[in-house]
Design a protein around this motif. Structure first.
Motif, PDB file in Angstrom:
ATOM      1  N   ARG A 185       0.700  -1.368   0.075  1.00 27.51           N
ATOM      2  CA  ARG A 185       0.094  -0.321  -0.311  1.00 27.51           C
ATOM      3  C   ARG A 185       0.506   1.163  -0.115  1.00 27.51           C
ATOM      4  O   ARG A 185       0.515   2.154  -0.536  1.00 27.51           O
ATOM      5  CB  ARG A 185      -0.895   0.113   0.943  1.00 27.51           C
ATOM      6  N   PHE A 205      -3.662  -3.743 -16.404  1.00 27.37           N
ATOM      7  CA  PHE A 205      -3.299  -2.445 -16.776  1.00 27.37           C
ATOM      8  C   PHE A 205      -2.313  -2.002 -15.641  1.00 27.37           C
ATOM      9  O   PHE A 205      -3.118  -1.804 -14.589  1.00 27.37           O
ATOM     10  CB  PHE A 205      -4.647  -1.253 -17.053  1.00 27.37           C
ATOM     11  N   TYR A 207      -1.887   2.166 -14.112  1.00 26.62           N
ATOM     12  CA  TYR A 207      -1.913   3.832 -13.946  1.00 26.62           C
ATOM     13  C   TYR A 207      -1.136   4.361 -12.799  1.00 26.62           C
ATOM     14  O   TYR A 207      -1.114   3.380 -12.224  1.00 26.62           O
ATOM     15  CB  TYR A 207      -3.313   4.052 -13.685  1.00 26.62           C
ATOM     16  N   GLN A 244      -1.922   7.663 -10.777  1.00 25.19           N
ATOM     17  CA  GLN A 244      -2.753   8.881 -10.392  1.00 25.19           C
ATOM     18  C   GLN A 244      -1.834   9.785  -9.820  1.00 25.19           C
ATOM     19  O   GLN A 244      -1.150   9.901  -8.946  1.00 25.19           O
ATOM     20  CB  GLN A 244      -3.570   8.533  -9.716  1.00 25.19           C
ATOM     21  N   LEU A 301      -3.902  15.222 -12.664  1.00 22.64           N
ATOM     22  CA  LEU A 301      -3.423  14.750 -13.856  1.00 22.64           C
ATOM     23  C   LEU A 301      -4.709  13.654 -14.368  1.00 22.64           C
ATOM     24  O   LEU A 301      -4.732  13.070 -15.009  1.00 22.64           O
ATOM     25  CB  LEU A 301      -2.419  14.480 -13.744  1.00 22.64           C
ATOM     26  N   GLY A 302      -5.383  12.827 -12.820  1.00 20.81           N
ATOM     27  CA  GLY A 302      -5.992  11.884 -13.273  1.00 20.81           C
ATOM     28  C   GLY A 302      -5.562  11.081 -13.467  1.00 20.81           C
ATOM     29  O   GLY A 302      -4.728  10.702 -12.668  1.00 20.81           O
ATOM     30  N   LEU A 303      -6.178   9.737 -14.184  1.00 23.14           N
ATOM     31  CA  LEU A 303      -5.168   8.303 -14.536  1.00 23.14           C
ATOM     32  C   LEU A 303      -4.636   8.616 -15.195  1.00 23.14           C
ATOM     33  O   LEU A 303      -5.226   8.602 -16.949  1.00 23.14           O
ATOM     34  CB  LEU A 303      -6.569   7.608 -14.416  1.00 23.14           C
ATOM     35  N   LEU A 338      -2.546   6.307 -18.527  1.00 27.36           N
ATOM     36  CA  LEU A 338      -1.758   5.161 -18.761  1.00 27.36           C
ATOM     37  C   LEU A 338      -0.754   4.624 -18.886  1.00 27.36           C
ATOM     38  O   LEU A 338       0.181   5.431 -19.977  1.00 27.36           O
ATOM     39  CB  LEU A 338      -2.403   4.125 -19.969  1.00 27.36           C
ATOM     40  N   PHE A 349       0.065  -1.699 -20.999  1.00 28.62           N
ATOM     41  CA  PHE A 349      -0.759  -2.504 -20.227  1.00 28.62           C
ATOM     42  C   PHE A 349      -0.804  -3.976 -21.260  1.00 28.62           C
ATOM     43  O   PHE A 349       0.172  -4.133 -21.853  1.00 28.62           O
ATOM     44  CB  PHE A 349      -2.445  -1.904 -20.759  1.00 28.62           C
ATOM     45  N   LEU A 377      -1.985   2.160  -9.160  1.00 24.73           N
ATOM     46  CA  LEU A 377      -2.626   2.011  -9.630  1.00 24.73           C
ATOM     47  C   LEU A 377      -2.748   0.676 -11.094  1.00 24.73           C
ATOM     48  O   LEU A 377      -3.186   1.236 -11.935  1.00 24.73           O
ATOM     49  CB  LEU A 377      -4.597   1.906  -9.968  1.00 24.73           C
ATOM     50  N   GLN A 409     -13.376  -2.455 -16.045  1.00 22.02           N
ATOM     51  CA  GLN A 409     -12.289  -2.817 -14.988  1.00 22.02           C
ATOM     52  C   GLN A 409     -12.014  -2.738 -13.834  1.00 22.02           C
ATOM     53  O   GLN A 409     -12.674  -1.764 -12.939  1.00 22.02           O
ATOM     54  CB  GLN A 409     -10.877  -1.507 -15.644  1.00 22.02           C
ATOM     55  N   PHE A 412     -10.084  -2.411 -10.255  1.00 26.06           N
ATOM     56  CA  PHE A 412      -9.197  -2.018 -10.325  1.00 26.06           C
ATOM     57  C   PHE A 412      -8.697  -2.337  -8.803  1.00 26.06           C
ATOM     58  O   PHE A 412      -9.827  -2.560  -7.419  1.00 26.06           O
ATOM     59  CB  PHE A 412      -9.305  -0.654  -9.531  1.00 26.06           C
ATOM     60  N   GLY A 413      -7.077  -2.120  -8.374  1.00 28.48           N
ATOM     61  CA  GLY A 413      -6.780  -2.484  -6.804  1.00 28.48           C
ATOM     62  C   GLY A 413      -6.824  -1.064  -5.808  1.00 28.48           C
ATOM     63  O   GLY A 413      -6.909  -0.148  -5.845  1.00 28.48           O
ATOM     64  N   PRO A 414      -6.279  -1.178  -4.688  1.00 25.82           N
ATOM     65  CA  PRO A 414      -6.445  -0.264  -4.106  1.00 25.82           C
ATOM     66  C   PRO A 414      -5.347   0.670  -4.338  1.00 25.82           C
ATOM     67  O   PRO A 414      -5.324   1.670  -3.552  1.00 25.82           O
ATOM     68  CB  PRO A 414      -6.651  -0.378  -2.477  1.00 25.82           C
ATOM     69  N   TYR A 450     -16.559   6.129 -13.454  1.00 25.55           N
ATOM     70  CA  TYR A 450     -15.638   5.447 -12.179  1.00 25.55           C
ATOM     71  C   TYR A 450     -16.009   6.523 -10.679  1.00 25.55           C
ATOM     72  O   TYR A 450     -15.642   7.757 -10.845  1.00 25.55           O
ATOM     73  CB  TYR A 450     -14.427   5.095 -12.304  1.00 25.55           C
ATOM     74  N   GLY A 461      -8.494   1.888  -5.147  1.00 25.72           N
ATOM     75  CA  GLY A 461      -9.172   2.427  -6.249  1.00 25.72           C
ATOM     76  C   GLY A 461     -10.020   2.233  -6.778  1.00 25.72           C
ATOM     77  O   GLY A 461     -12.091   2.281  -6.201  1.00 25.72           O
ATOM     78  N   PRO A 462     -10.656   3.405  -8.500  1.00 28.49           N
ATOM     79  CA  PRO A 462     -11.784   3.398  -9.057  1.00 28.49           C
ATOM     80  C   PRO A 462     -12.641   2.190  -8.726  1.00 28.49           C
ATOM     81  O   PRO A 462     -12.065   0.875  -9.256  1.00 28.49           O
ATOM     82  CB  PRO A 462     -11.207   3.952 -10.385  1.00 28.49           C
ATOM     83  N   PHE A 521     -15.009   9.814 -12.330  1.00 25.99           N
ATOM     84  CA  PHE A 521     -14.237   9.489 -13.589  1.00 25.99           C
ATOM     85  C   PHE A 521     -14.799  10.155 -13.959  1.00 25.99           C
ATOM     86  O   PHE A 521     -15.556   8.979 -14.406  1.00 25.99           O
ATOM     87  CB  PHE A 521     -12.208   9.119 -13.297  1.00 25.99           C
ATOM     88  N   GLY A 560     -10.558  11.533 -17.869  1.00 27.93           N
ATOM     89  CA  GLY A 560     -11.102  12.827 -17.354  1.00 27.93           C
ATOM     90  C   GLY A 560     -10.144  12.762 -16.470  1.00 27.93           C
ATOM     91  O   GLY A 560      -9.582  11.620 -15.515  1.00 27.93           O
ATOM     92  N   LYS A 561      -9.955  14.342 -15.752  1.00 28.22           N
ATOM     93  CA  LYS A 561      -8.731  14.182 -14.855  1.00 28.22           C
ATOM     94  C   LYS A 561      -9.851  13.730 -13.693  1.00 28.22           C
ATOM     95  O   LYS A 561      -9.333  14.189 -12.445  1.00 28.22           O
ATOM     96  CB  LYS A 561      -8.320  15.773 -15.212  1.00 28.22           C
TER      97      LYS A 561
END
Lengths: 114, 112
Positions: free
Chosen positions: A9, A33, A35, A37, A41-43, A45, A48, A90, A103, A105-107, B36, B43-44, B89, B103-104
């Protein structure tokens, strides 16, 4: 339930160290995948993989590599960590490559490079 | 280059109000548009998704509105609750692609 687990973590590394981030999914998903974060700036990639030993670059692959030797495991490698790689990482997986594949996601792993 | 533009960056709504988050895209090959939801330390997770053959999709208090000609889609959260406080998101994907274009993000705070 689908479960995506990430090996750590929180992780603190020094500049120049080689860093391994591990991700494991338990639902036999073909796609995986990585990513990062960052606030505002968001997620984004990084890489993958759609099959064992297959990999594709994402939007920001520079400074990273990946490995997928088994279907359930996808590793992200920072060959020589730098401070600008401090981020939340992520991992995600999905069942198929077609439309509407969710998709999962992990934590996340919060990596700090000093 | 950000393929999906999301606004606002942050949003504060009173309990019971309507939260609205907007997204715009340019790539007309996109044909899957999920939203999301991400809580702190998690996570998302997929909240709701839409395809462009419909203009609206509703699941409980969450609704996606889709405008194909304007290349825009939005998330509406009706009767917003403090438990809805999270980062949201939007994303888009082509049929042939593997990856989602995100998106951001919008940080939503619902005040009591």
């Amino acid at each position: 339930d689908v479960k995506v687990t990430q090996s750590s973590r929180y992780l603190v590394k020094r500049t120049g160290e080689k860093v391994f981030l591990e991700c494991v999914q338990d639902m036999d998903h073909e796609n995986m995948f990585w990513y990062r974060q960052d606030p505002g700036l968001g997620l984004r990639l990084i890489y993958f993989s759609y099959d064992v030993k297959m990999k594709e670059k994402g939007d920001i692959p520079e400074g990273y590599s990946v490995s997928r030797e088994k279907k359930e495991r996808f590793s992200l490698i920072l060959e020589s960590a730098s401070t600008n790689q401090t981020s939340m990482y992520l991992c995600a997986s999905s069942l198929r490559g077609g439309i509407s594949d969710t998709q999962y996601f992990g934590p996340g792993t919060r990596l700090t490079v000093l | 280059q950000q393929q999906v533009k999301q606004s606002p960056q942050s949003l504060i709504v009173q309990k019971g109000g309507i939260s609205i988050i907007n997204c715009a895209y340019e790539n007309t090959a996109f044909d899957y548009f999920p939203w999301y939801q991400q809580f702190p330390g998690k996570g998302p997770a997929l909240l709701i998704a839409i395809r462009p053959d419909v203009s609206e999709k509703k699941e409980g208090r969450f609704t996606i509105s889709f405008n194909k000609s304007a290349k825009q889609f939005s998330l509406h959260i009706m009767d917003s609750q403090p438990g809805d406080s999270a980062t949201y998101f939007c994303a888009a994907k082509t049929n042939s692609g593997y990856a989602l274009n995100f998106g951001k993000g919008t940080s939503l705070l619902v005040t009591p």
